[in-house]
Design an enzyme around this catalytic site. Structure first.
Site, PDB file in Angstrom:
ATOM      1  N   HIS A 165       0.786  -1.233   0.000  1.00 51.38           N
ATOM      2  CA  HIS A 165       0.000   0.000   0.000  1.00 51.38           C
ATOM      3  C   HIS A 165       0.819   1.285   0.000  1.00 51.38           C
ATOM      4  O   HIS A 165       0.282   2.349  -0.308  1.00 51.38           O
ATOM      5  CB  HIS A 165      -0.949   0.009   1.203  1.00 51.38           C
ATOM      6  CG  HIS A 165      -2.083  -0.953   1.087  1.00 51.38           C
ATOM      7  ND1 HIS A 165      -2.995  -0.909   0.061  1.00 51.38           N
ATOM      8  CD2 HIS A 165      -2.454  -2.003   1.865  1.00 51.38           C
ATOM      9  CE1 HIS A 165      -3.881  -1.867   0.210  1.00 51.38           C
ATOM     10  NE2 HIS A 165      -3.568  -2.562   1.294  1.00 51.38           N
ATOM     11  N   ASP A 205      -9.988  -4.685   4.929  1.00 54.38           N
ATOM     12  CA  ASP A 205     -10.523  -5.243   3.675  1.00 54.38           C
ATOM     13  C   ASP A 205     -11.591  -6.291   3.950  1.00 54.38           C
ATOM     14  O   ASP A 205     -12.564  -6.406   3.203  1.00 54.38           O
ATOM     15  CB  ASP A 205      -9.389  -5.858   2.850  1.00 54.38           C
ATOM     16  CG  ASP A 205      -8.629  -4.814   2.048  1.00 54.38           C
ATOM     17  OD1 ASP A 205      -9.152  -3.704   1.867  1.00 54.38           O
ATOM     18  OD2 ASP A 205      -7.504  -5.102   1.608  1.00 54.38           O
TER      19      ASP A 205
END
Length: 253
Positions: free
Chosen positions: A44, A173
C-alpha cells in the site's frame, strides 16, 4: 534475528508495526522503539523495489526482524523481498488454498518450494549462497493474509496448507468484503475474525492480526492470536503530532 520464525511458529506474543515511510531514517526510528519486528508495506505504500532493500538493511542495523508485505502474489515480488534479506513475507488477499500453496512455493527453496537461487543481499551477493540455502527454509516466515469473503469461506483449506506459518487477518478489507463496515457491522466482523483465528489455531498455525490501537490486542490474544501488527509509522506520526499540537494549543489557551 535467526530465532524470529521460531518465535512466530512457537506463538510467542510479538508486537510489530507497518513501515510505510520509504526512508531508512523512519525505519531506524521505529526499530529503536522496542517493537519485536517491522513489516515493510510494499503493498500500500509508495515504496520502490530498491528501497525495500535499503529499509531492510536499516532494520538489520538495530537487529529488528523485518518482513515485507508484498504487492500481490507474483513470485518475482516474493523473491525480491526475500533476496533483500527480509525475514519473511506477508502475502495479501489470499483467498484459496491454491493461492496459499503458490505463496509457499515462491518462498521456499526446493524441495519444499520453487524459489530461485540468486546472488542477492540475503546470500551475501553470491559469496554465501551455500550457507544461506542451508538455513533459509527454516528461517523464512511465510504468512498469508486472509481479508476477503472468499478467504473466510475457505479458511479451513487455507490454514491446512503445508508450509504456511501464519494466517494474518486484515480487518479493513475483510469488513468491506463481507459488508461489515462501521459500528453496525462490528459484531459480524468480530464473528468472522473469530472464525479465521479459530480455524488457524485448529490447524496448528500461528494467527496474526492488524490492530489499529493497542486496546484491541488483548481481545484477540484471548482467543489465540499471538502476532500483532500495531498501526504503522504514518499512523503514529500523525497521531503523535496531533496530540502534541493539541497539547501545545492548550498551553497557550
Amino acid at each position: 534475528m535467526s530465532e524470529f520464525r521460531q518465535k512466530c511458529i512457537g506463538r510467542t506474543n510479538l508486537v510489530g508495526s507497518f513501515a510505510a515511510i520509504p526512508h531508512p531514517v523512519a525505519v531506524e526510528v521505529m526499530a529503536q522503539s522496542g517493537l519485536d519486528f517491522l513489516c515493510i508495506d510494499w503493498e500500500h505504500a509508495q515504496i520502490s523495489r530498491d528501497m525495500i532493500e535499503t529499509m531492510v538493511r536499516a532494520a538489520d542495523v538495530h537487529r529488528v526482524p523485518a518482513m515485507v508485505r508484498v504487492p500481490g502474489h507474483a513470485p518475482e515480488a516474493i523473491q525480491a523481498a526475500l533476496d533483500s534479506g527480509a525475514q519473511g513475507v506477508l502475502v495479501p488477499r489470499v483467498s484459496t488454498a491454491a493461492q496459499a500453496q503458490a505463496a509457499v512455493k515462491a518462498s521456499r527453496y526446493p524441495p519444499k518450494g520453487e524459489r530461485g537461487v540468486g546472488p542477492g543481499r540475503a546470500a551475501g551477493y553470491g559469496y554465501r549462497i551455500p550457507e544461506y540455502l542451508a538455513a533459509a527454509n527454516d528461517r523464512t516466515v511465510v504468512a498469508v493474509q486472509v481479508e476477503t469473503a472468499e478467504g473466510l469461506a475457505n479458511i479451513g483449506a487455507i490454514a491446512a496448507v503445508e508450509g504456511v506459518d501464519m494466517v494474518f487477518v486484515g480487518p479493513g478489507d475483510l469488513s468491506v468484503s463481507i459488508d461489515a463496515v462501521g459500528p453496525s457491522g462490528a459484531d459480524k466482523l468480530a464473528d468472522a475474525i473469530r472464525t479465521i483465528i479459530g480455524a488457524t489455531i485448529a490447524h496448528g498455525r500461528t494467527a496474526g492480526i492488524f490492530c489499529a490501537s493497542p486496546q484491541t490486542i488483548s481481545r484477540w490474544a484471548a482467543i489465540g492470536a499471538s502476532f500483532f501488527v500495531l498501526a504503522s509509522d504514518t499512523m503514529f506520526l500523525g497521531a503523535g503530532t496531533a496530540a502534541n499540537c493539541a497539547a501545545a494549543r492548550d498551553e497557550l489557551a
